[in-house]
Design an enzyme around this catalytic site. Sequence first.
Site, PDB file in Angstrom:
ATOM      1  N   CYS A 222       2.121  33.612  16.078  1.00 42.20           N
ATOM      2  CA  CYS A 222       2.781  34.655  16.388  1.00 42.20           C
ATOM      3  C   CYS A 222       3.514  34.561  17.671  1.00 42.20           C
ATOM      4  O   CYS A 222       3.333  35.178  18.665  1.00 42.20           O
ATOM      5  CB  CYS A 222       2.171  35.904  16.096  1.00 42.20           C
ATOM      6  SG  CYS A 222       1.527  36.296  14.490  1.00 42.20           S
TER       7      CYS A 222
ATOM      8  N   GLN B 136       6.815  31.800  -1.844  1.00 37.91           N
ATOM      9  CA  GLN B 136       7.350  32.535  -0.785  1.00 37.91           C
ATOM     10  C   GLN B 136       6.225  33.217  -0.451  1.00 37.91           C
ATOM     11  O   GLN B 136       5.477  33.952  -1.153  1.00 37.91           O
ATOM     12  CB  GLN B 136       8.563  33.491  -0.955  1.00 37.91           C
ATOM     13  CG  GLN B 136      10.017  32.551  -0.884  1.00 37.91           C
ATOM     14  CD  GLN B 136      10.522  32.289   0.339  1.00 37.91           C
ATOM     15  OE1 GLN B 136       9.913  32.246   1.221  1.00 37.91           O
ATOM     16  NE2 GLN B 136      11.566  31.364   0.100  1.00 37.91           N
TER      17      GLN B 136
ATOM     18  N   CYS C 291      15.251  28.388   5.593  1.00 36.23           N
ATOM     19  CA  CYS C 291      14.221  29.124   6.534  1.00 36.23           C
ATOM     20  C   CYS C 291      14.430  28.443   7.988  1.00 36.23           C
ATOM     21  O   CYS C 291      13.451  28.698   8.676  1.00 36.23           O
ATOM     22  CB  CYS C 291      12.892  28.742   5.986  1.00 36.23           C
ATOM     23  SG  CYS C 291      12.526  27.280   5.499  1.00 36.23           S
TER      24      CYS C 291
ATOM     25  N   TYR D 232      16.065  22.445  -5.349  1.00 42.26           N
ATOM     26  CA  TYR D 232      14.792  22.670  -4.753  1.00 42.26           C
ATOM     27  C   TYR D 232      13.988  24.250  -5.214  1.00 42.26           C
ATOM     28  O   TYR D 232      13.942  25.141  -4.499  1.00 42.26           O
ATOM     29  CB  TYR D 232      15.258  23.036  -3.152  1.00 42.26           C
ATOM     30  CG  TYR D 232      15.870  21.924  -2.347  1.00 42.26           C
ATOM     31  CD1 TYR D 232      15.532  20.534  -1.918  1.00 42.26           C
ATOM     32  CD2 TYR D 232      17.271  21.971  -2.347  1.00 42.26           C
ATOM     33  CE1 TYR D 232      16.251  19.578  -1.236  1.00 42.26           C
ATOM     34  CE2 TYR D 232      18.305  20.905  -1.966  1.00 42.26           C
ATOM     35  CZ  TYR D 232      17.458  20.031  -1.378  1.00 42.26           C
ATOM     36  OH  TYR D 232      18.263  18.837  -0.775  1.00 42.26           O
TER      37      TYR D 232
ATOM     38  N   CYS E  21      -6.147  38.886  10.744  1.00 49.07           N
ATOM     39  CA  CYS E  21      -4.959  38.780  11.468  1.00 49.07           C
ATOM     40  C   CYS E  21      -4.071  39.767  11.233  1.00 49.07           C
ATOM     41  O   CYS E  21      -3.998  40.230   9.940  1.00 49.07           O
ATOM     42  CB  CYS E  21      -4.535  37.289  11.057  1.00 49.07           C
ATOM     43  SG  CYS E  21      -2.800  36.906  11.311  1.00 49.07           S
TER      44      CYS E  21
ATOM     45  N   CYS F 259      -3.749  30.628  19.090  1.00 49.81           N
ATOM     46  CA  CYS F 259      -3.299  30.335  17.776  1.00 49.81           C
ATOM     47  C   CYS F 259      -1.643  29.816  17.772  1.00 49.81           C
ATOM     48  O   CYS F 259      -1.363  29.005  16.954  1.00 49.81           O
ATOM     49  CB  CYS F 259      -3.373  31.801  17.105  1.00 49.81           C
ATOM     50  SG  CYS F 259      -2.580  31.554  15.554  1.00 49.81           S
TER      51      CYS F 259
HETATM   52  N1  SAH Z   1      13.425  28.141  -4.422  1.00 54.31           N
HETATM   53  C1  SAH Z   1      12.091  27.959  -4.334  1.00 54.31           C
HETATM   54  C2  SAH Z   1      11.401  26.975  -3.229  1.00 54.31           C
HETATM   55  C3  SAH Z   1      12.011  26.821  -1.967  1.00 54.31           C
HETATM   56  S1  SAH Z   1      10.852  25.988  -0.966  1.00 54.31           S
HETATM   57  C4  SAH Z   1      11.531  29.540  -3.935  1.00 54.31           C
HETATM   58  O1  SAH Z   1      12.204  30.030  -3.533  1.00 54.31           O
HETATM   59  O2  SAH Z   1      10.448  29.568  -4.101  1.00 54.31           O
HETATM   60  C5  SAH Z   1      11.851  24.172  -1.023  1.00 54.31           C
HETATM   61  C6  SAH Z   1      11.306  23.584  -1.966  1.00 54.31           C
HETATM   62  O3  SAH Z   1      11.956  22.236  -1.994  1.00 54.31           O
HETATM   63  C7  SAH Z   1       9.628  23.082  -2.189  1.00 54.31           C
HETATM   64  O4  SAH Z   1       9.209  23.567  -3.468  1.00 54.31           O
HETATM   65  C8  SAH Z   1       9.609  21.521  -2.136  1.00 54.31           C
HETATM   66  O5  SAH Z   1       8.652  20.770  -2.932  1.00 54.31           O
HETATM   67  C9  SAH Z   1      11.134  21.217  -2.540  1.00 54.31           C
HETATM   68  N2  SAH Z   1      11.521  19.843  -2.186  1.00 54.31           N
HETATM   69  C10 SAH Z   1      11.364  19.456  -0.879  1.00 54.31           C
HETATM   70  N3  SAH Z   1      12.265  18.093  -0.791  1.00 54.31           N
HETATM   71  C11 SAH Z   1      12.918  18.062  -1.954  1.00 54.31           C
HETATM   72  C12 SAH Z   1      13.673  17.068  -2.407  1.00 54.31           C
HETATM   73  N4  SAH Z   1      13.935  16.112  -1.840  1.00 54.31           N
HETATM   74  N5  SAH Z   1      14.308  17.428  -3.630  1.00 54.31           N
HETATM   75  C13 SAH Z   1      13.852  18.435  -4.422  1.00 54.31           C
HETATM   76  N6  SAH Z   1      13.138  19.301  -4.009  1.00 54.31           N
HETATM   77  C14 SAH Z   1      12.379  19.294  -2.700  1.00 54.31           C
END
Ligand code: SAH
Length: 388
Positions: A20, A218, A343, A247, A94, A17
């Site tokens: 992990c 998340q 992340c 984002y 899992c 897999c």
């Molecule tokens: N802040 C949110 C999402 C984080 S994940 C949370 O905590 O849930 C990162 C996010 O960035 C995703 O939703 C993805 O669709 C978005 N993303 C990726 N590339 C991007 C870009 N160039 N401009 C704007 N958003 C983007």
Amino acid sequence: MVFPLSGKEPCPVYKKCGGCQLQRMTYEEQLHHKQLREIRLLGRFGHVEEIIGMQNPTHYRNKVTAAFALDARRKIVSGVYQSSSHRVVPVDSCMIEDATADAIIVDIRRMLPEFKIPVYDERNSTGWLRHVLIRRGFATGQVMVVLVAASPIFPTQKPFARKLKELHPEITTLVLNINDRFGPVVLGQKQKVLLGDGYIEDVLCGKRFRISPSSFYQINPVQTERLYRIAVDFADLQGDETVLDAYSGIGTIGITASDRAKQVIGVELNRDAVADAIVNARLNGLKNCWFTAGDAGEYMQRMAEDGMRPDVVFMDPPRAGSDRKFLASLLKTEPKRIVYISCDPETMARDLGILTEQKHYEVRKIQPVDMFPFTEHVETVVLMSKVK
Ligand code: SAH
């Protein structure tokens, strides 16, 4: 802290897999390993606080995806792709996945012959069912099941949905997603709701969120609450700020922070996620949150050109990190504080280097959070503030 796993008896599919990577370590060793990695990558920016681990680091994944295939003896299997291959390794349960989700996947697999549902065969593009994706709302218990299939034709759809709901009354929505393309992306563009609303809701930090099949959410709700509380705490909002949530996904961070800000503007590339974010602001009765679809870098550049000045910026880019356009424009808008949630500490280190190279911003706090026990991945929240 409890360490329920010795780490000495790895999962039977540990090697195949590849999910992990830290299986052979105790949880304590994993946290130590991650702490050292954070110090190695981010230590040059300042003191790295002690990583926040989980009380119970198992079954934390609220989103589970299983691939369906036929094995060499033409028997139906479901599980994960063997690392860097297209062979499906059978997995029924899992240690990091939600147990309800795993049980639903096993039952779907068992139901397939009765409902004459063929499994997709990549080699000759025949068959139908490719993946099953399950999401469970941690606080609400709502469960979304997404069948990812090669075509919209599903003759036994009604009796199948009835039987599945009988076996698992906790399922609140069933969605058929069509993916007829070749490649690693699980979800296709088209979908049809077979049962319920086509989305689930969950509660995080006292706010309600709608989550659609393709929206980012998340995967570890227990640690997400901690992560968001730290991020909002770092922002140190006084109530009169304009906050940018870059984002923004379905708006979780901005909405969590909105009670303490004058207004929140979110920008996000995925249109489904933006639609969810707009609904989420409404669901929580918020009138000070706006979300817009687009590239965060382009949006930031326009903000800089228009002389707009967010007071505080949250940025939570995907693993690849942010880009030059975003970072350069961000610096031009001169926010008081930047809260960077990442992340991937490697791309974060690269971006922090860019943000601090002119010495107009300083890193004040670095807080790692273990969102993904047993894997190599680690989440980090960094607070930067403008040098006076
Ligand atoms: N802040 C949110 C999402 C984080 S994940 C949370 O905590 O849930 C990162 C996010 O960035 C995703 O939703 C993805 O669709 C978005 N993303 C990726 N590339 C991007 C870009 N160039 N401009 C704007 N958003 C983007």
